[in-house]
Design a protein around this motif. Structure first.
Motif, PDB file in Angstrom:
ATOM      1  N   LEU A 115       2.164   1.924  -3.588  1.00 29.52           N
ATOM      2  CA  LEU A 115       1.095   2.320  -4.447  1.00 29.52           C
ATOM      3  C   LEU A 115       1.145   3.873  -4.079  1.00 29.52           C
ATOM      4  O   LEU A 115       1.039   4.601  -4.996  1.00 29.52           O
ATOM      5  CB  LEU A 115      -0.090   1.873  -4.298  1.00 29.52           C
ATOM      6  CG  LEU A 115      -0.136   0.262  -4.818  1.00 29.52           C
ATOM      7  CD1 LEU A 115      -1.735  -0.302  -4.715  1.00 29.52           C
ATOM      8  CD2 LEU A 115       0.142   0.148  -6.243  1.00 29.52           C
ATOM      9  N   ARG A 116       0.929   4.169  -2.886  1.00 31.97           N
ATOM     10  CA  ARG A 116       0.583   5.548  -2.582  1.00 31.97           C
ATOM     11  C   ARG A 116       1.843   6.474  -2.951  1.00 31.97           C
ATOM     12  O   ARG A 116       1.737   7.567  -3.439  1.00 31.97           O
ATOM     13  CB  ARG A 116       0.330   5.716  -0.934  1.00 31.97           C
ATOM     14  CG  ARG A 116      -1.006   5.272  -0.592  1.00 31.97           C
ATOM     15  CD  ARG A 116      -1.093   5.320   1.135  1.00 31.97           C
ATOM     16  NE  ARG A 116      -2.556   4.868   1.343  1.00 31.97           N
ATOM     17  CZ  ARG A 116      -2.913   4.837   2.461  1.00 31.97           C
ATOM     18  NH1 ARG A 116      -1.954   4.478   3.561  1.00 31.97           N
ATOM     19  NH2 ARG A 116      -4.015   4.500   2.925  1.00 31.97           N
ATOM     20  N   GLU A 140      -9.333   3.626  -3.020  1.00 31.07           N
ATOM     21  CA  GLU A 140      -8.897   4.874  -2.128  1.00 31.07           C
ATOM     22  C   GLU A 140      -8.902   6.121  -3.314  1.00 31.07           C
ATOM     23  O   GLU A 140      -8.690   7.182  -2.739  1.00 31.07           O
ATOM     24  CB  GLU A 140      -7.357   4.579  -1.940  1.00 31.07           C
ATOM     25  CG  GLU A 140      -6.823   5.545  -0.964  1.00 31.07           C
ATOM     26  CD  GLU A 140      -5.725   5.186  -0.291  1.00 31.07           C
ATOM     27  OE1 GLU A 140      -5.410   4.411   0.466  1.00 31.07           O
ATOM     28  OE2 GLU A 140      -4.375   5.802  -0.458  1.00 31.07           O
ATOM     29  N   ARG A 141      -9.032   5.922  -4.841  1.00 24.06           N
ATOM     30  CA  ARG A 141      -9.334   6.860  -5.637  1.00 24.06           C
ATOM     31  C   ARG A 141     -10.575   6.821  -6.254  1.00 24.06           C
ATOM     32  O   ARG A 141     -10.911   5.961  -6.228  1.00 24.06           O
ATOM     33  CB  ARG A 141      -8.105   7.100  -6.423  1.00 24.06           C
ATOM     34  CG  ARG A 141      -7.010   7.635  -5.961  1.00 24.06           C
ATOM     35  CD  ARG A 141      -5.509   7.302  -6.911  1.00 24.06           C
ATOM     36  NE  ARG A 141      -6.005   7.789  -8.223  1.00 24.06           N
ATOM     37  CZ  ARG A 141      -5.729   9.286  -8.547  1.00 24.06           C
ATOM     38  NH1 ARG A 141      -5.000  10.111  -7.590  1.00 24.06           N
ATOM     39  NH2 ARG A 141      -5.961   9.608  -9.821  1.00 24.06           N
ATOM     40  N   PRO A 182      -4.987   5.915   6.184  1.00 21.96           N
ATOM     41  CA  PRO A 182      -4.241   7.051   5.475  1.00 21.96           C
ATOM     42  C   PRO A 182      -3.913   8.348   6.360  1.00 21.96           C
ATOM     43  O   PRO A 182      -4.622   9.046   6.548  1.00 21.96           O
ATOM     44  CB  PRO A 182      -5.034   7.474   3.954  1.00 21.96           C
ATOM     45  CG  PRO A 182      -6.124   6.517   4.240  1.00 21.96           C
ATOM     46  CD  PRO A 182      -6.385   6.134   5.444  1.00 21.96           C
ATOM     47  N   GLN A 216      -1.691   5.264  -9.479  1.00 21.79           N
ATOM     48  CA  GLN A 216      -3.057   5.841  -9.422  1.00 21.79           C
ATOM     49  C   GLN A 216      -4.034   4.599  -9.685  1.00 21.79           C
ATOM     50  O   GLN A 216      -5.257   4.748  -9.105  1.00 21.79           O
ATOM     51  CB  GLN A 216      -3.066   6.973 -10.439  1.00 21.79           C
ATOM     52  CG  GLN A 216      -2.086   8.188  -9.949  1.00 21.79           C
ATOM     53  CD  GLN A 216      -2.124   8.939 -10.821  1.00 21.79           C
ATOM     54  OE1 GLN A 216      -2.320   9.084 -12.370  1.00 21.79           O
ATOM     55  NE2 GLN A 216      -2.137  10.403 -10.513  1.00 21.79           N
ATOM     56  N   LEU A 244       0.929  -1.161   0.177  1.00 26.75           N
ATOM     57  CA  LEU A 244      -0.047   0.248   0.082  1.00 26.75           C
ATOM     58  C   LEU A 244       0.965   1.218  -0.032  1.00 26.75           C
ATOM     59  O   LEU A 244       0.510   2.118  -0.944  1.00 26.75           O
ATOM     60  CB  LEU A 244      -1.004   0.011   1.119  1.00 26.75           C
ATOM     61  CG  LEU A 244      -1.763   1.351   1.391  1.00 26.75           C
ATOM     62  CD1 LEU A 244      -2.606   1.348   0.060  1.00 26.75           C
ATOM     63  CD2 LEU A 244      -2.673   1.060   2.561  1.00 26.75           C
ATOM     64  N   LEU A 249      -4.754   2.408  -6.500  1.00 32.69           N
ATOM     65  CA  LEU A 249      -5.202   2.931  -5.584  1.00 32.69           C
ATOM     66  C   LEU A 249      -6.402   3.256  -5.775  1.00 32.69           C
ATOM     67  O   LEU A 249      -7.689   2.932  -5.006  1.00 32.69           O
ATOM     68  CB  LEU A 249      -4.671   4.431  -5.263  1.00 32.69           C
ATOM     69  CG  LEU A 249      -3.173   4.510  -4.562  1.00 32.69           C
ATOM     70  CD1 LEU A 249      -2.672   6.045  -4.477  1.00 32.69           C
ATOM     71  CD2 LEU A 249      -3.255   3.758  -3.256  1.00 32.69           C
ATOM     72  N   THR A 250      -7.086   3.084  -7.013  1.00 33.65           N
ATOM     73  CA  THR A 250      -8.571   3.229  -7.342  1.00 33.65           C
ATOM     74  C   THR A 250      -9.215   1.682  -7.223  1.00 33.65           C
ATOM     75  O   THR A 250     -10.242   1.674  -6.829  1.00 33.65           O
ATOM     76  CB  THR A 250      -8.747   3.664  -8.874  1.00 33.65           C
ATOM     77  OG1 THR A 250      -7.954   5.044  -8.958  1.00 33.65           O
ATOM     78  CG2 THR A 250     -10.225   3.987  -9.207  1.00 33.65           C
ATOM     79  N   TYR A 259      -5.083  13.128  -4.479  1.00 29.89           N
ATOM     80  CA  TYR A 259      -5.532  11.963  -5.308  1.00 29.89           C
ATOM     81  C   TYR A 259      -6.334  12.277  -6.734  1.00 29.89           C
ATOM     82  O   TYR A 259      -6.894  11.407  -7.242  1.00 29.89           O
ATOM     83  CB  TYR A 259      -6.433  11.195  -4.550  1.00 29.89           C
ATOM     84  CG  TYR A 259      -5.526  10.344  -3.472  1.00 29.89           C
ATOM     85  CD1 TYR A 259      -4.406  10.215  -3.478  1.00 29.89           C
ATOM     86  CD2 TYR A 259      -6.443   9.717  -2.572  1.00 29.89           C
ATOM     87  CE1 TYR A 259      -3.577   9.604  -2.471  1.00 29.89           C
ATOM     88  CE2 TYR A 259      -5.579   8.932  -1.423  1.00 29.89           C
ATOM     89  CZ  TYR A 259      -4.284   8.875  -1.483  1.00 29.89           C
ATOM     90  OH  TYR A 259      -3.650   8.091  -0.422  1.00 29.89           O
TER      91      TYR A 259
END
Length: 658
Positions: A96-97, A174-175, A229, A166, A93, A169-170, A192
């Motif tokens: 990715l972030r 999260e996005r 987060p 991105q 995670l 995360l989607t 984001y």
């Protein structure tokens, strides 16, 4: 796809539906474009999904026996830093972030959809070690017409790291998902990509935020653990709306009560139906930062159906508002989803496995190659019109000329002009005419042939890359080893794109040369610049300026992107292919070439209309000339020609099919 309570059921396809099977081995550029434009529904070959599942199991087994790069270690210059035991999922995670650092404008939906299709097919080739649920979610997004928000800048041709981060995360919730069917965010974006100001309805064809995920709860689920987060919670970000609490709609919220299970925990938030919207005056972002009010629109609902027969494919059927799903629905086991992919619970190793690809550059390259192919085929028709307009010599197009110098592209270009003009393979020189023509006509097969060959080579490279694994590390198909390698280095793609750009410049320059020739009375026997009024008339003079302006734009983009250089990650990554930059150059080049070719088409048609019929003259290609005269204005008086050029540009795809 597994038939379980945690995922959609594999069902036979609808009869009569257009489907493209993603199997990791045979996807073509044409099929990819159909998926991008919604002309086909993606389905997953069962053997391909099993291949991906086998790779996932292999990665789990090998990771348990020893460290794998990016799963049990950091990445880049951090490759030797071990991940603490039990921290692998959280490490993914964070990966990715930290890599979701793209910048610049949001990319058009077609480019992002192309990336989704490419990445799904690559992962189905096996070798990545990613969990199959992420592949399912990528395919679901294609079916449902939603896509992640992806920024333009962030890749150098060694993996589309920011775009795929991105996307990741989607996929985990999260996005936001974006849709092209409703409104488009008009305000600046937050960390984001979420809108920071109120979103109002835009013109049709814009984009809407289909959901804002990760805002109304403490964070996405990661292998069963809730991670907040930035350590911040948005649980208190509510406002009164008619006495009811309202928040941005998350994927999980929207799916609650819809019959589609989520594989992650559901936040404690208001549930909103598939055709509703929700507003929040001041929600917190996933980092705990305040964001301005925004409206979020959900994508259309779909129905997951189970049909009798062998379970071979999965089909998502759009739910019509006039035919609601009820107990009487003739599809046993029918369930309704909100039109958003279920968020996936991130597992150890998923992050790097998703990132190790040039899927965005490949998707952009595929779109550009298709446009290039159309324009190059249309060029045959335009060049044939111009050759007829100047009563040019067909000798340069004779089959024996090109048989003795057997370049496939040159032979094809000459053959197409002969076909369109109705010429024999061995055309004879006509008496009383000039011995040979300017290069724009005489060297057309040679220059244009190079562009045809380069376009074909580009297509071949794209189709190799979209049908093979590129992930690092790569799981051996026999399940016994993982290989650390550089297959993500996109040198073949970057070089093929650069070659196509340079070859297109060659044929574009000849198009501009033919345009100049069409305004020369010494070649046409007509008035200068094809003017139809007094001797001082300018006629089509300005088209030379317009074409050369576009040609200059094309030329400025032919500096090979692959000539670039970068040293990154503390010197560990000391080269880059810049394939993504080359793909964007090709896209801009085709746009510019469209204008150049359209200007030539306007002038050629005018010249043919003005030319007196003579027995020794070449006859224009009948179908091409008829199609052009039906669209282009007939007047020869001095007037604005912008409309003519626009109409000619819109006609080119049709000419490509003649």
């Amino acid at each position: 796809m597994d038939t379980t309570a945690n995922g959609p059921t594999r069902v036979p396809p609808q009869r009569g539906g257009v489907r493209t099977v993603l199997n990791g081995t045979t996807l073509t550029v044409g099929e990819l474009i159909e998926l991008v434009d919604g002309a086909a529904v993606p389905t997953v070959a069962p053997e391909a999904r099993e291949r991906a599942a086998h790779s996932w199991r292999t990665a789990q087994r090998l990771a348990a026996a020893g460290r794998l790069y990016g799963r049990g270690t950091g990445v880049g210059a951090q490759r030797s830093v071990p991940v603490d035991e039990g921290d692998e999922a959280a490490h993914g995670l964070r990966l990715l972030r930290s890599h979701a650092g793209g910048a610049g404008a949001l990319l058009p939906a077609r480019q992002v959809r192309a990336m989704l299709a490419v990445r799904a097919n690559q992962l189905l080739a096996g070798g990545s070690g990613i969990q199959p649920a992420l592949i399912d979610a990528l395919v679901d997004a294609l079916r449902l017409g939603v896509h992640p928000a992806v920024n333009e800048y962030g890749a150098v041709g060694t993996g589309d790291l920011t775009a795929l981060a991105q996307t990741g995360l989607t996929l985990i919730g999260e996005r936001p998902w974006l849709s092209t069917e409703s409104a488009e965010p008009r305000k600046a974006s937050g960390p984001y990509g979420e809108p920071t100001g109120r979103v109002e309805k835009a013109e049709p064809g814009g984009e809407s935020v289909a959901s804002m995920t990760g805002l109304a709860h403490d964070g996405p689920s990661v292998a069963g653990a809730e991670l907040a987060p930035g350590g911040a919670s948005a649980a208190g970000a509510e406002r009164e709306a008619g006495g009811a609490s309202a928040r941005p709609v998350t994927t999980r919220q929207a799916q609650a009560g819809s019959g589609v299970p989520s594989n992650g925990p559901e936040p404690d938030a208001q549930r909103v139906g598939p055709s509703q919207t929700a507003e929040s005056a001041a929600p917190a972002t996933a980092y705990g930062e305040p964001a301005a009010a925004a409206r979020y629109v959900l994508a259309p609902a779909v129905q997951l159906v189970t049909l009798p027969g062998p379970a071979t494919e999965t089909v998502y059927v759009p739910v019509s508002a006039s035919t609601p799903v009820t107990a009487a629905t003739p599809f046993p086991g029918a369930a309704v989803s909100t039109g958003l992919p279920a968020p996936v619970v991130l597992q150890p190793g998923d992050a790097l496995a998703l990132l190790s690809s040039n899927a965005l550059a490949l998707g952009q390259a595929a779109l550009a190659q298709r446009e290039l192919d159309v324009l190059l085929r249309a060029t045959h028709a335009v060049a044939a019109l111009s050759l007829a307009a100047v009563s040019g010599s067909p000798e340069a197009y004779a089959a024996p000329v090109h048989a003795l110098r057997p370049y496939p592209g040159a032979a094809r270009a000459a053959g197409e002009v002969r076909r369109l003009l109705g010429l024999p393979d061995r055309p004879q020189r006509r008496q009383g005419r000039r011995i040979q023509d300017p290069f724009g006509f005489r060297a057309f097969p040679q220059a244009h042939g190079c562009a045809l060959d380069a376009s074909e080579r580009l297509r071949e490279v794209i189709e190799v890359e979209v049908n093979c694994p590129s992930e690092n590390p790569l799981m051996d198909p026999d399940g016994t080893a993982a290989y650390h390698h550089g297959g993500f280095f996109a040198a073949p793609l970057g070089l093929a794109l650069d070659a196509a750009n340079l070859a297109l410049l060659q044929t574009a320059q000849l198009s501009a040369a033919r345009l100049t020739a069409l305004g020369d009375p010494g070649l046409t026997g007509l008035s200068p610049f094809l003017g139809g009024g007094p001797a001082t008339s300018s006629g089509t003079m300005i088209l030379e300026y317009t074409a050369n302006s576009a040609l200059a734009e094309l030329r400025s983009g032919t500096m090979p992107a692959s000539a670039g250089h970068a040293v990154l990650s503390r010197g560990l990554e000391e080269a880059a292919s810049f394939a993504g930059q080359a793909a964007r150059q090709t896209s801009r080049a085709t746009d510019a070439y469209t204008t150049v070719l359209a200007c030539e088409l306007v002038a050629a048609v005018r010249a043919l209309r003005m030319r007196p019929v003579q027995a020794e003259s070449l006859s224009p290609p009948v179908e091409v000339f008829a199609a052009a005269t039906a669209v282009l204005p007939a007047g020869t008086e001095d007037r604005p020609l912008t409309g003519d050029v626009t109409a000619a540009a819109e006609l080119l795809p049709r000419l490509a099919e003649l």
